[in-house]
Design a protein around this motif. Sequence first.
Motif, mmCIF file in Angstrom:
data_model
loop_
_atom_site.group_PDB
_atom_site.id
_atom_site.type_symbol
_atom_site.label_atom_id
_atom_site.label_comp_id
_atom_site.label_asym_id
_atom_site.label_seq_id
_atom_site.Cartn_x
_atom_site.Cartn_y
_atom_site.Cartn_z
ATOM 1 N N ILE A 119 0.825 -1.214 0.000
ATOM 2 C CA ILE A 119 0.000 0.000 0.000
ATOM 3 C C ILE A 119 0.861 1.266 0.000
ATOM 4 C CG2 ILE A 119 -1.947 -1.118 1.130
ATOM 5 C CD1 ILE A 119 -1.032 0.130 3.754
ATOM 6 N N TYR A 120 2.160 1.134 0.319
ATOM 7 C CA TYR A 120 3.041 2.296 0.325
ATOM 8 C C TYR A 120 3.830 2.438 -0.973
ATOM 9 C CZ TYR A 120 2.016 2.774 5.273
ATOM 10 O OH TYR A 120 1.372 2.958 6.470
ATOM 11 N N GLY A 121 3.536 1.594 -1.964
ATOM 12 C CA GLY A 121 4.144 1.748 -3.278
ATOM 13 C C GLY A 121 5.552 1.189 -3.375
ATOM 14 N N PHE A 122 6.260 1.631 -4.427
ATOM 15 C CA PHE A 122 7.583 1.081 -4.715
ATOM 16 C C PHE A 122 8.602 1.425 -3.634
ATOM 17 C CE2 PHE A 122 7.879 5.372 -6.307
ATOM 18 C CZ PHE A 122 9.198 5.735 -6.098
ATOM 19 N N LYS A 123 8.370 2.503 -2.878
ATOM 20 C CA LYS A 123 9.301 2.878 -1.813
ATOM 21 C C LYS A 123 9.358 1.826 -0.710
ATOM 22 C CE LYS A 123 8.901 7.900 -2.379
ATOM 23 N NZ LYS A 123 8.559 9.182 -1.708
ATOM 24 N N ALA A 124 8.335 0.988 -0.666
ATOM 25 C CA ALA A 124 8.254 -0.017 0.391
ATOM 26 C C ALA A 124 8.723 -1.386 -0.083
ATOM 27 C CB ALA A 124 6.823 -0.107 0.902
ATOM 28 N N SER A 125 9.512 -1.426 -1.150
ATOM 29 C CA SER A 125 9.962 -2.714 -1.696
ATOM 30 C C SER A 125 10.833 -3.493 -0.708
ATOM 31 C CB SER A 125 10.733 -2.487 -2.999
ATOM 32 O OG SER A 125 11.831 -1.614 -2.786
ATOM 33 N N ASN A 126 11.462 -2.791 0.218
ATOM 34 C CA ASN A 126 12.293 -3.460 1.229
ATOM 35 C C ASN A 126 11.584 -3.606 2.571
ATOM 36 O OD1 ASN A 126 14.472 -3.659 -0.556
ATOM 37 N ND2 ASN A 126 15.235 -1.636 0.017
ATOM 38 N N GLY A 127 10.274 -3.384 2.566
ATOM 39 C CA GLY A 127 9.508 -3.477 3.795
ATOM 40 C C GLY A 127 9.244 -2.118 4.409
ATOM 41 N N VAL A 128 8.407 -2.101 5.427
ATOM 42 C CA VAL A 128 8.013 -0.843 6.081
ATOM 43 C C VAL A 128 8.109 -1.006 7.598
ATOM 44 C CG1 VAL A 128 6.188 0.868 6.394
ATOM 45 C CG2 VAL A 128 6.431 -0.301 4.197
ATOM 46 N N VAL A 129 8.645 0.011 8.241
ATOM 47 C CA VAL A 129 8.648 0.074 9.702
ATOM 48 C C VAL A 129 7.676 1.178 10.112
ATOM 49 C CG1 VAL A 129 10.012 0.514 11.782
ATOM 50 C CG2 VAL A 129 11.028 -0.740 9.868
ATOM 51 N N LEU A 130 6.575 0.775 10.724
ATOM 52 C CA LEU A 130 5.539 1.723 11.150
ATOM 53 C C LEU A 130 5.762 2.115 12.607
ATOM 54 C CD1 LEU A 130 2.323 0.079 9.636
ATOM 55 C CD2 LEU A 130 3.608 2.019 8.732
ATOM 56 N N VAL A 131 5.776 3.419 12.861
ATOM 57 C CA VAL A 131 6.018 3.926 14.213
ATOM 58 C C VAL A 131 4.856 4.826 14.632
ATOM 59 C CG1 VAL A 131 7.567 5.227 15.708
ATOM 60 C CG2 VAL A 131 8.507 3.877 13.815
ATOM 61 N N THR A 132 4.354 4.585 15.816
ATOM 62 C CA THR A 132 3.327 5.449 16.404
ATOM 63 C C THR A 132 3.887 6.037 17.689
ATOM 64 O OG1 THR A 132 1.571 4.031 15.520
ATOM 65 C CG2 THR A 132 0.971 5.590 17.270
ATOM 66 N N THR A 133 3.911 7.350 17.776
ATOM 67 C CA THR A 133 4.425 7.992 18.986
ATOM 68 C C THR A 133 3.332 8.086 20.047
ATOM 69 O OG1 THR A 133 3.937 10.202 18.106
ATOM 70 C CG2 THR A 133 6.141 9.309 17.696
ATOM 71 N N LYS A 134 3.724 8.342 21.263
ATOM 72 C CA LYS A 134 2.787 8.371 22.386
ATOM 73 C C LYS A 134 1.898 9.608 22.361
ATOM 74 C CE LYS A 134 5.603 5.633 25.567
ATOM 75 N NZ LYS A 134 6.345 5.627 26.851
ATOM 76 N N LYS A 135 0.690 9.427 22.825
ATOM 77 C CA LYS A 135 -0.274 10.517 22.942
ATOM 78 C C LYS A 135 -1.020 10.350 24.254
ATOM 79 C CE LYS A 135 -0.914 10.837 17.928
ATOM 80 N NZ LYS A 135 0.135 9.824 17.646
ATOM 81 N N GLY A 136 -1.650 11.401 24.710
ATOM 82 C CA GLY A 136 -2.447 11.309 25.925
ATOM 83 C C GLY A 136 -3.769 10.627 25.655
ATOM 84 N N GLY A 137 -4.491 10.294 26.692
ATOM 85 C CA GLY A 137 -5.800 9.666 26.568
ATOM 86 C C GLY A 137 -6.901 10.552 27.100
#
Length: 252
Positions: free
Chosen positions: A76-94
């Motif tokens: 879903i991230y296109g050709f830039k993701a041919s070597n895989g993707v590392v998804l990062v979510t930073t912390k947020k308050g609740g």
Amino acid sequence: RSASTTTAGALVGKISGITARQKSGVPGSSASLQIRNLGTPLYVIDGVMTDEGAFNNLDIHDIDNISVLKDGAAAIYGFKASNGVVLVTTKKGGKKQKQQVNVNAYTGFQQWTKYPKLLNAYQWNYANDMADVNSGILKDPAVIANKKEELEKWKTGYYNPETGEDYRGFDWYDNFVSKAAPQSYVNININGGTDNTTYYLSVGHVNQDAVFKDYNFNRTNMTANFNIDLTERLKVGAQVLGKIENRVNPAL
């Protein structure tokens, strides 16, 4: 808890299918992650595509979740993701979360597990003179005798300030290598929220020396995540990621 100064270094050995290569031992240097040895993956931080540098500049305690996409899942991230993707979510308050203050800190020392014992000045000159004798370069008995006299001076560390003769050795290891290089880290973050707002504020600082005394890595990270629900359908958010970094690398 990890003593690594970079995010990639902190993940080494913690996620299956990922290999890491440390390019340098200089303080603050990062490890390069590869998913199934395919090359550098694409990094996506809070939905924004970025690079390995931005990933390694994150404070590890500001990260809420890390996931890895491989093969078809990364398409879903296109050709830039041919070597895989590392998804990062930073912390947020609740929402409706009581304010929390968290402090994470450590301090310690680094050192080489093993270092080869070096020749001193006498041993070095002796080895070179014997090599010259064995190879036939030194044949003259008078020259050989003079060399033996010099070797004896190297052995005893002879020094005569009047004539300028100086056969004292210099121990480079003792003068330039630290037996224990200090490293320290501290992170303070505040998070919480009300019915319509959430917030997360963080400041982190890392200071790392090297076994070579003139090297140092010093970085301060600042993170701020704010979200406000103006109406049921309208939401406003802001995210700030910043750093102040100083590196002392005389050889680079």
